[in-house]
Design an enzyme around this catalytic site. Structure first.
Site, PDB file in Angstrom:
ATOM      1  N   LYS A  38      39.619 -40.878  34.808  1.00 44.27           N
ATOM      2  CA  LYS A  38      40.422 -40.375  33.691  1.00 44.27           C
ATOM      3  C   LYS A  38      39.630 -40.433  32.396  1.00 44.27           C
ATOM      4  CE  LYS A  38      41.666 -43.916  30.772  1.00 44.27           C
ATOM      5  NZ  LYS A  38      40.447 -44.694  30.935  1.00 44.27           N
ATOM      6  N   ALA A  82      32.501 -47.669  32.115  1.00 41.83           N
ATOM      7  CA  ALA A  82      32.355 -46.639  31.088  1.00 41.83           C
ATOM      8  C   ALA A  82      33.706 -46.194  30.527  1.00 41.83           C
ATOM      9  CB  ALA A  82      31.599 -45.439  31.655  1.00 41.83           C
ATOM     10  N   SER A 103      37.974 -48.393  38.308  1.00 39.20           N
ATOM     11  CA  SER A 103      38.677 -49.421  39.086  1.00 39.20           C
ATOM     12  C   SER A 103      40.050 -48.919  39.531  1.00 39.20           C
ATOM     13  CB  SER A 103      38.820 -50.716  38.280  1.00 39.20           C
ATOM     14  OG  SER A 103      39.681 -50.538  37.171  1.00 39.20           O
ATOM     15  N   GLU A 130      45.227 -53.065  40.290  1.00 39.64           N
ATOM     16  CA  GLU A 130      44.664 -53.095  38.934  1.00 39.64           C
ATOM     17  C   GLU A 130      44.959 -54.432  38.246  1.00 39.64           C
ATOM     18  OE1 GLU A 130      43.408 -50.004  36.224  1.00 39.64           O
ATOM     19  OE2 GLU A 130      42.270 -51.087  37.721  1.00 39.64           O
ATOM     20  N   ASP A 167      45.807 -45.658  33.821  1.00 36.56           N
ATOM     21  CA  ASP A 167      44.695 -45.218  34.668  1.00 36.56           C
ATOM     22  C   ASP A 167      45.144 -44.971  36.105  1.00 36.56           C
ATOM     23  OD1 ASP A 167      43.342 -45.714  32.337  1.00 36.56           O
ATOM     24  OD2 ASP A 167      41.750 -46.897  33.259  1.00 36.56           O
TER      25      ASP A 167
END
Length: 398
Positions: free
Chosen positions: A13, A143, A148, A195, A206
């Site tokens: 994303k 980044a 993840s 997560e 995400d």
């Protein structure tokens, strides 16, 4: 039953608009990035569960009987979908894998998330599977691109399918398939739990983007997928300049407290950009026009200036914007800023020569650059024969 050899993929994303303002209750737009994480699922030796994560150097295998014995020690077994705290007592029963309490290295957290999700899902819906799982990603880690979460979404979908909690929607002869809305909701809830293991207290944005794809609106904890959005071409550029999101967020807060009369209107303007951008994106599929792209480019320019005013710019990002502007392209930072990544819009009439020239100049700055798309589909089931040669080669590692 699941087929003998299938793959699951989920997108990364980027934040299109709303960075930093979202922390203060404003609207943010997050979009799926067509750089994906792939998970290959194959039946394993009877009584063995194996995982190979070449990106973080993990190769582990366990007896399913040993894993089954640990299931009763997981806190929350049988308590529905309530997310577990990251460091709950039961979760750290997984230290049997040799992972110490408080471990934060990517390989440790990836292994811990895998074991936790496998044991918790199989405890609720079925038995620990005998399977070989290999995960490979096109996404760089660390980044701010949701790597993840894409991993957690792939794991959730694969494990829920193996345990019979969701269907295997791929029919004979099909190359790809997606799950029902109800099944996607279940995948998303378990991906969020994964997560939590990795990040402690994530927003849920995400994993939601990884599950549904497309674009979503996030405001004050509420996540709303946009109904129809176009797929837009972009350049994604990683400046490779490390930054601390925590320090950047604190700096924005300090500036707002110091100059509230100046900074609050900037935040309101960022909020308006997010909302106006949502309207443009939702209008584009039915009636696309060149004017839409011109407006999106103006939003990029205005928001990039706003983010510099907030203090989250960086000379590397200024350079990125200057380089792309020299090729008549428009860019902005995405994520926390202070380095990290930027995105450049590529309207349909952008010449291939201009794109290649921009990429060459960006790479000459020491940046890493990908030509990709945003608005990509969410978690997807693939027949392995339909995957590209590059992905198949990566998933054939042993």
């Amino acid at each position: 039953m699941w087929p003998r050899d299938v793959a699951v993929s989920a997108p990364g994303k980027v934040i299109l608009h709303g960075e930093h303002a979202v922390v203060l209750g404003k609207v943010a737009l997050a979009v799926a990035l067509d750089l994906r994480t792939f998970l290959r699922l194959q039946p394993g030796a009877e009584g063995r569960l194996s995982v190979f994560l070449p990106g973080v150097g993990v190769r582990r295998s366990w007896d399913t009987a040993d894993l089954r014995a640990l299931q009763g020690r997981i806190s929350g077994k049988g308590r529905g979908e309530e997310p577990l705290p990251r460091r709950s007592e039961g979760l750290w029963a997984l230290e049997f894998a040799g992972i110490p309490a408080g471990a934060s290295a990517p390989d440790s957290l990836a292994t811990l998330a895998f074991l936790y999700m496998c044991l918790a899902i199989s405890a609720k819906y079925g038995d620990v599977p005998s399977a070989d799982i290999l995960v490979w990603s096109e996404l760089p880690t660390g980044a701010g691109l949701g790597s993840s979460a894409a991993y957690a979404v792939c794991l959730a979908a694969a494990l829920l399918m193996v345990c019979g909690a969701i269907s295997c929607p791929l029919q004979e002869g099909e190359s790809t398939a997606r799950w029902t809305e109800e099944e996607l909701t279940l995948i998303n809830s378990w991906a969020f739990r994964g997560e939590r293991v990795i990040h402690g207290n994530p927003s849920g944005v995400d994993n939601a983007v990884g599950t549904w794809g497309g674009a979503l609106r996030y405001q004050a904890g509420k996540i709303t997928p946009l109904k129809r959005v176009p797929t837009l071409r972009i350049l994604l550029t990683n400046t490779k300049v490390p930054r601390s999101t925590k320090v950047l967020v604190a700096g924005v807060k300090e500036k707002i407290l110091k100059f509230p009369a100046i900074m609050n209107p900037v935040l309101d303007s960022i909020d308006a950009i997010s909302q106006e951008c949502q309207s443009v994106l939702e209008a584009m599929p039915a009636n696309p026009s060149p004017e839409h792209y011109s407006v999106l480019e103006e939003f990029f320019d205005i928001n990039q200036h706003h983010l510099n005013v907030l203090g989250v710019g960086h000379p590397s990002l200024d350079r990125l914007c200057q380089v792309t502007a020299s090729h008549s392209l428009h860019s902005k930072l995405t994520g926390a800023g202070g380095g990290g990544c930027g995105i450049t819009l590529l309207p349909p009439d952008t010449s291939p020569l201009a794109v290649e020239a921009a990429k060459k100049d960006l790479c000459a700055c020491g940046f890493e650059c990908w030509e990709t798309k945003i608005g990509a589909p969410g978690v997807t089931l693939h027949s392995c024969s339909s995957l590209s040669a590059q992905v198949l080669h990566a998933l054939a590692q042993s």
